[in-house]
Design an enzyme around this catalytic site. Structure first.
Site, PDB file in Angstrom:
ATOM      1  N   SER A 260      20.429  29.368 -49.911  1.00  0.00           N
ATOM      2  CA  SER A 260      21.114  28.885 -51.106  1.00  0.00           C
ATOM      3  C   SER A 260      21.828  27.558 -50.814  1.00  0.00           C
ATOM      4  CB  SER A 260      22.080  29.978 -51.594  1.00  0.00           C
ATOM      5  OG  SER A 260      22.492  29.762 -52.913  1.00  0.00           O
TER       6      SER A 260
ATOM      7  N   ASP B  67      13.764  33.088 -59.058  1.00  0.00           N
ATOM      8  CA  ASP B  67      15.131  32.962 -58.546  1.00  0.00           C
ATOM      9  C   ASP B  67      16.037  32.423 -59.654  1.00  0.00           C
ATOM     10  OD1 ASP B  67      17.518  32.212 -57.214  1.00  0.00           O
ATOM     11  OD2 ASP B  67      16.432  31.847 -55.354  1.00  0.00           O
TER      12      ASP B  67
ATOM     13  N   HIS C 224      17.175  36.272 -55.754  1.00  0.00           N
ATOM     14  CA  HIS C 224      17.672  35.075 -55.087  1.00  0.00           C
ATOM     15  C   HIS C 224      17.328  35.110 -53.607  1.00  0.00           C
ATOM     16  CE1 HIS C 224      20.049  31.635 -54.271  1.00  0.00           C
ATOM     17  NE2 HIS C 224      21.110  32.248 -53.787  1.00  0.00           N
TER      18      HIS C 224
END
Length: 508
Positions: A225, A450, A478
Site C-alpha cells: 500500500s 483492490d 487490498h
C-alpha cells in the site's frame, strides 16, 4: 479528512492481532542470528558518518529481536538533532541472503508490530528461511520518535464528533476548519520540530541508513500500500543501492489529492457493489437487485447524516463514522459476512457494531484508548507529501465530481483538503512520476478489485519505473501477496530469492 486516509488500513492493519510484546531481556542467540549488526562501512559525507557507522545491538523480545537506531532529525542539516527508529528482526532460519525490510502501509502503519505480531501474514516460510525479516516504524510512527497530538478523549471528539450544519455549507466548512486547525496546533505543540520532518523523502533516506547499518550493500524490500510509495521513492533516490523491491498494492506517485479521492471512492463503491452482489445470493439484509441494495445503503447513510444514532457509550454514529465502518470490511472479501451483520444492526437503529468497526479502522480500543498514533502520523506525513487547497469554490466543485463518480461513497469523501490546508507545517513536495533510472527490476503488484489502491495505479507505477514490471492478481481485496494465491506468492518469492523476473505478467 483527506481521502488518502483510506490507505491506512493496509495489510498490517487488517491482520494485526491482539498479541502484545513483553519487555526485552538480555541478548541471546537465535538460529541464523547474532546480537550485533555490523554496518557496511561505506564512504558517506562526514556529517553522516556517525549515523552510517552505528553498530546495532539487538535484544531478545519474545520470538524476535529488537533494536533502536538513530537518524538525523533533519536530513538537510544532520547536525540539528537526532530521532530514534525502532526495528524488529526475525533472523533467517536457513542460509541467509541478507535483510528484507518490510513496510505494511499507511502512512502510519507500524512495521515493528506487523513483523512482531503477524510475521507469517507478512512473509512466507521461503522468505523467512533466506532473509532476516526486518520491520521498522518510520519516523513519526509508533515506537520510533512519534508524532503526538490529542489525548484519547480529544481524539474521540475529533474523529466521531457530529457537525450539525449541512455538509458543504459555509457553516459546516467553518466548523470543520476550526476542528482541524486545533488538531494541527496540538500536533505542533506536542511533537515539536519533528512534525516538519516526517515526509516520505526523509523516511526513504532513513531506509538507506537502515540498509547500511544492517550490513546490506543493496536494499531488499517488501512494501504494501503506502509502503509502495516509500519503496518507489527510495528507488528514485538511490537506484544504485536498490536491490530487489516488491511493491504490492501500488500507489501512483503522480496522482493528485482529488484524483486519489475519486479513484478510491470509485474503488470502494465497486467493492461495495461486489459485496452486495454476493450478499444477495445468500442470507442478506438487503433485497432486490444490486442497484436496489445500493440505493438502500445511500438512504441509510443519509438517515444517519440527518439523525445520528447514539451508541451505548454515548458516542454518536454519524455518516462519516458509518462510511469508515463500511470501508473497513471491504479491504477483504473474507470480512463481507461481518459487513452484513453491521448493516442489519444499523437498520434496526443500533450503533455499537458500526462504531466497533470504525474503532478497528482507527485503532481505538473498547476502553476508549488508542492502540497507536497511526491517525496522527497519517495526517502528518500526507500533509508534507503534497499541496492542498481549501478554497470553498474549488472544494465544492471537487465534491460534486466525487458524488457524480461514486454516488454512494463519494459524497462523504469531499472537502478532504481542509485538514492539510490547516496544517501548521506547509507541505511543498511536488507529486510526479518516479522513474528510478538505473535501478534493477522492480516488481509492482496490482489487484484488479483492490478498493484502496486501484489496479490502474499499479499499471501507472509499473509504467513509470524504468525497470518496473507488473504482476496482476485478478481478485478482490487490498494487496495480493500472502492472500492464499500460490501464483502470486511463488512469483514474489522467486523474485526476492532468486531474482527471477517473469517473461510476462502472470495474471494470477
Amino acid at each position: 479528512m483527506s481521502a488518502r486516509r483510506r490507505l491506512l488500513a493496509g495489510a498490517g492493519a487488517v491482520a494485526a492481532s491482539a498479541l502484545m510484546l513483553t519487555g526485552c531481556s538480555a541478548p541471546s542467540f537465535l538460529a541464523g542470528g547474532t546480537d550485533r549488526s555490523e554496518p557496511t562501512g561505506e564512504t558517506v559525507a562526514a556529517e553522516l558518518e556517525p549515523f552510517y557507522s552505528q553498530v546495532l545491538e539487538w535484544d531478545r523480545c519474545d520470538d524476535v529481536w529488537c533494536a533502536t537506531a538513530t537518524a538525523p532529525l533533519d536530513w538537510s542539516d544532520p547536525g540539528a538533532g537526532e530521532i530514534e527508529l525502532a526495528l524488529v528482526r526475525k533472523p533467517a532460519s536457513g542460509e541467509k541472503l541478507g535483510s528484507l525490510l518490510v513496510n505494511p502501509g499507511g502512512p502510519g502503519g507500524s512495521g515493528f508490530e506487523f513483523i512482531a505480531e503477524s510475521l507469517d501474514y507478512a512473509t512466507g516460510p521461503r522468505l523467512q528461511d533466506r532473509f532476516d525479516v526486518v520491520g521498522f516504524d518510520p519516523r513519526g510512527v509508533g515506537r520510533s520518535s512519534p508524532v503526538t497530538c490529542f489525548d484519547a478523549a480529544e481524539m474521540d471528539d475529533f474523529l466521531y464528533g457530529i457537525v450539525p450544519a449541512e455538509r458543504g455549507s459555509d457553516e459546516w466548512i467553518a466548523e470543520v476548519t476550526e476542528a482541524n486547525r486545533e488538531f494541527g496546533q496540538a500536533c505542533a505543540d506536542e511533537t515539536g520540530e519533528l512534525l516538519g520532518n516526517v515526509d516520505t523523502v526523509s523516511a526513504a533516506r532513513d531506509l538507506d541508513l537502515l540498509r547500511a547499518i544492517l550490513g546490506d550493500d543493496r536494499l531488499n524490500y517488501l512494501g504494501y500500500s503506502y509502503g509502495t510509495f516509500l519503496g518507489a521513492t527510495y528507488a528514485g533516490l538511490y537506484p544504485e543501492k536498490t536491490g530487489r523491491l516488491v511493491l504490492d498494492g501500488a500507489v501512483d506517485p503522480t496522482a493528485s489529492s482529488q484524483e486519489v479521492s475519486v479513484a478510491q471512492s470509485v474503488g470502494f463503491e465497486d467493492a461495495l457493489k461486489a459485496y452486495l452482489g454476493d450478499c444477495l445470493d445468500g442470507d442478506c439484509p438487503f433485497s432486490g437487485s444490486v442497484d436496489d441494495a445500493a440505493d438502500e445503503v445511500s438512504r441509510l447513510l443519509a438517515s444517519v447524516e440527518r439523525s445520528p444514532l447514539r451508541g451505548s457509550d454515548g458516542r454518536m454514529l454519524g455518516a462519516d463514522a458509518l462510511v469508515m465502518a463500511i470501508i473497513y470490511p471491504l479491504y477483504s472479501a473474507e470480512s463481507w459476512p461481518y459487513l452484513s451483520e453491521m448493516f442489519e444492526s444499523v437498520m434496526f437503529g443500533e450503533a455499537d457494531t458500526a462504531l466497533a468497526f470504525a474503532d478497528l479502522y482507527y485503532g481505538r480500543e473498547p476502553d476508549g484508548t488508542y492502540l497507536d498514533n497511526s491517525t496522527e502520523a497519517f495526517r502528518a506525513i500526507n500533509c508534507l507529501d503534497d499541496t492542498y487547497d481549501d478554497d470553498p469554490v474549488k472544494m465544492r466543485t471537487d465534491a460534486e465530481a466525487l458524488a457524480a463518480a461514486a454516488p454512494i461513497i463519494g459524497p462523504y469523501f469531499g472537502f478532504g483538503d481542509i485538514g492539510c490546508a490547516q496544517w501548521p507545517v506547509a507541505g511543498d513536495a511536488e507529486r510526479g512520476a518516479i522513474t528510478a533510472e538505473g535501478a534493477p527490476p522492480i516488481m509492482v503488484i496490482g489487484t484488479t478489485g483492490d478498493p484502496a489502491t486501484p489496479y490502474q495505479w499499479a499499471e501507472a507505477l509499473a509504467e513509470q519505473l524504468e525497470s518496473g514490471f507488473l504482476v496482476s492478481y485478478e481478485g478482490e481485496g487490498h494487496t495480493a501477496y500472502r492472500k492464499s494465491n500460490a501464483c502470486v506468492d511463488d512469483t514474489v518469492e522467486d523474485f526476492l530469492i532468486d531474482g527471477t523476473v517473469p517473461a510476462a505478467d502472470p495474471k494470477c
